[in-house]
Motif scaffolding. Sequence first.
Motif, PDB file in Angstrom:
ATOM      1  N   VAL A 148     -26.682  57.350   7.876  1.00  0.00           N
ATOM      2  CA  VAL A 148     -28.050  57.537   8.363  1.00  0.00           C
ATOM      3  C   VAL A 148     -28.553  56.263   9.037  1.00  0.00           C
ATOM      4  O   VAL A 148     -28.425  55.171   8.496  1.00  0.00           O
ATOM      5  N   ASP A 180     -32.158  55.311  10.123  1.00  0.00           N
ATOM      6  CA  ASP A 180     -33.567  55.694  10.160  1.00  0.00           C
ATOM      7  C   ASP A 180     -34.293  55.093  11.357  1.00  0.00           C
ATOM      8  O   ASP A 180     -35.321  55.618  11.781  1.00  0.00           O
ATOM      9  N   ILE A 182     -28.043  60.811  12.322  1.00  0.00           N
ATOM     10  CA  ILE A 182     -27.125  61.016  11.205  1.00  0.00           C
ATOM     11  C   ILE A 182     -25.743  61.286  11.794  1.00  0.00           C
ATOM     12  O   ILE A 182     -25.577  62.210  12.597  1.00  0.00           O
ATOM     13  N   THR A 188     -25.420  55.850   3.464  1.00  0.00           N
ATOM     14  CA  THR A 188     -24.950  57.236   3.465  1.00  0.00           C
ATOM     15  C   THR A 188     -25.751  58.084   2.492  1.00  0.00           C
ATOM     16  O   THR A 188     -26.418  57.572   1.588  1.00  0.00           O
ATOM     17  N   PHE A 189     -25.668  59.391   2.667  1.00  0.00           N
ATOM     18  CA  PHE A 189     -26.449  60.319   1.847  1.00  0.00           C
ATOM     19  C   PHE A 189     -26.174  60.149   0.355  1.00  0.00           C
ATOM     20  O   PHE A 189     -27.069  60.316  -0.472  1.00  0.00           O
ATOM     21  N   LYS A 202     -34.762  64.823   6.611  1.00  0.00           N
ATOM     22  CA  LYS A 202     -34.074  64.052   7.640  1.00  0.00           C
ATOM     23  C   LYS A 202     -33.052  64.913   8.377  1.00  0.00           C
ATOM     24  O   LYS A 202     -32.857  64.744   9.589  1.00  0.00           O
ATOM     25  N   TYR A 223     -33.782  64.581  12.175  1.00  0.00           N
ATOM     26  CA  TYR A 223     -32.923  63.638  12.871  1.00  0.00           C
ATOM     27  C   TYR A 223     -31.879  64.364  13.735  1.00  0.00           C
ATOM     28  O   TYR A 223     -31.606  65.544  13.554  1.00  0.00           O
ATOM     29  N   LYS A 253     -28.139  64.982  14.515  1.00  0.00           N
ATOM     30  CA  LYS A 253     -26.918  64.932  13.707  1.00  0.00           C
ATOM     31  C   LYS A 253     -25.706  65.165  14.614  1.00  0.00           C
ATOM     32  O   LYS A 253     -25.712  66.094  15.417  1.00  0.00           O
TER      33      LYS A 253
END
Length: 406
Positions: A152, A154, A159, A208-209, A227, A231, A233
């Motif tokens: 990620v 931000d 992502i 990371t997630f 997100k 976001y 991806k």
Amino acid sequence: MGKSRLFRISLVLGSVFMILFIILYWDDVGTSHFSLPPPISPRPAPHQTPRPPSFLNDIDAFVNQFLEGTNDPTETGPQDAANKSEHAEERYVPRREWKVHLTPIDPEKRLRQERRRQRLHDLCHHSDDLVFPGKNRSFDDIPNRELDHLIVDDRHGVIYCYVPKVACSNWKRIMIVLSESLLQDGVPYREPLAVPREMVHNSSLHFTFNKFWKRYGKFSRNLMKVKLQKYTKFLFVRDPFVRLISAYRNKFEQPNEEFYRRFALLMLRRYGNHSEPPASVGDAFPAGIRPSFSEFVQYLLDPQTESNAPFNEHWRQVYRLCHPCQIKYDFVGQLETVEEDAEQLLRVLKVDNVVDFPSSNRNHTSSSWREDWFSRVPLEARRELYRLYEPDFRLFGYPRPDSLLD
């Protein structure tokens, strides 16, 4: 007197209510924000400093984006200079990084992306003839440990799901540059290829997630979902059989002590008729001892392999790394068209004036080599291997290799 007394009673009741509200809020939210310290990163080289994660900056960026109602970072243009605030450097995307293009993206490239995304949607949600483990589960059903490939950023609302052996080193370099997670003498890296090779895969540099729970506690899943919705991806894939050849060449044809001890020794004992192979790669390679590609395929097909541990990420299926049936990707790149796809993606993200995808002159594994590599693999093993990786072939639009299977 009656009105004055009523006012005082109302003031007391209002104060009590506010105190109760603050206590409840602190118990519900405050502890998750302040009682969980960020993870300690490994000590970097003296001149390289991983940028410490800032919880407040991260939340600020997220809140800015959420309040602005941005569905996709590609849909928002530069803001008027009059709206500049004292926290402009912490905004969702710094103004200096926007780039205005006078010509639209090639319609053919747009159509290619639409087809790739539509294929994923149709096979995931409207096809009963493609069945594979985890296809119909929800995002909440994915264990936290299986979300470790989703990086990620931000700062730019990005992502990236990285797939080993699909230009992931260069894309990780780009993510490091965009997120400014690595400093050299106090200054973030600006050129992807300047990022030291040994730092590219340093997990402490990539948010990371699977790290969300350490930072956000019980709110981590909800933040992931927001997100994922907000976001952009993306992921990059390649022909599954060619990816396996590339993984074999990189990990078993070149001296690699870690992979020799973890995997090659087992392959040599189990499939290579070596009851006592050399204990180290330094002794094995000079003696010409290494697992063959056919033995590597046997290892992949052996039920014992995954009964002990999941596939290593270098040969694990993409659908298990990136969960394309649970995550709606906005951009699906392919290594076979990486130069065009990378240029288009960076333009979609509006960061093509900040960073360029590094061109590579290295000798990539070519799809034309499949015939030679698989010529030493028995036909039935090839067919079984295709069934193991069939979801990746079909989800990402790679044709069935009939010449190898018929």
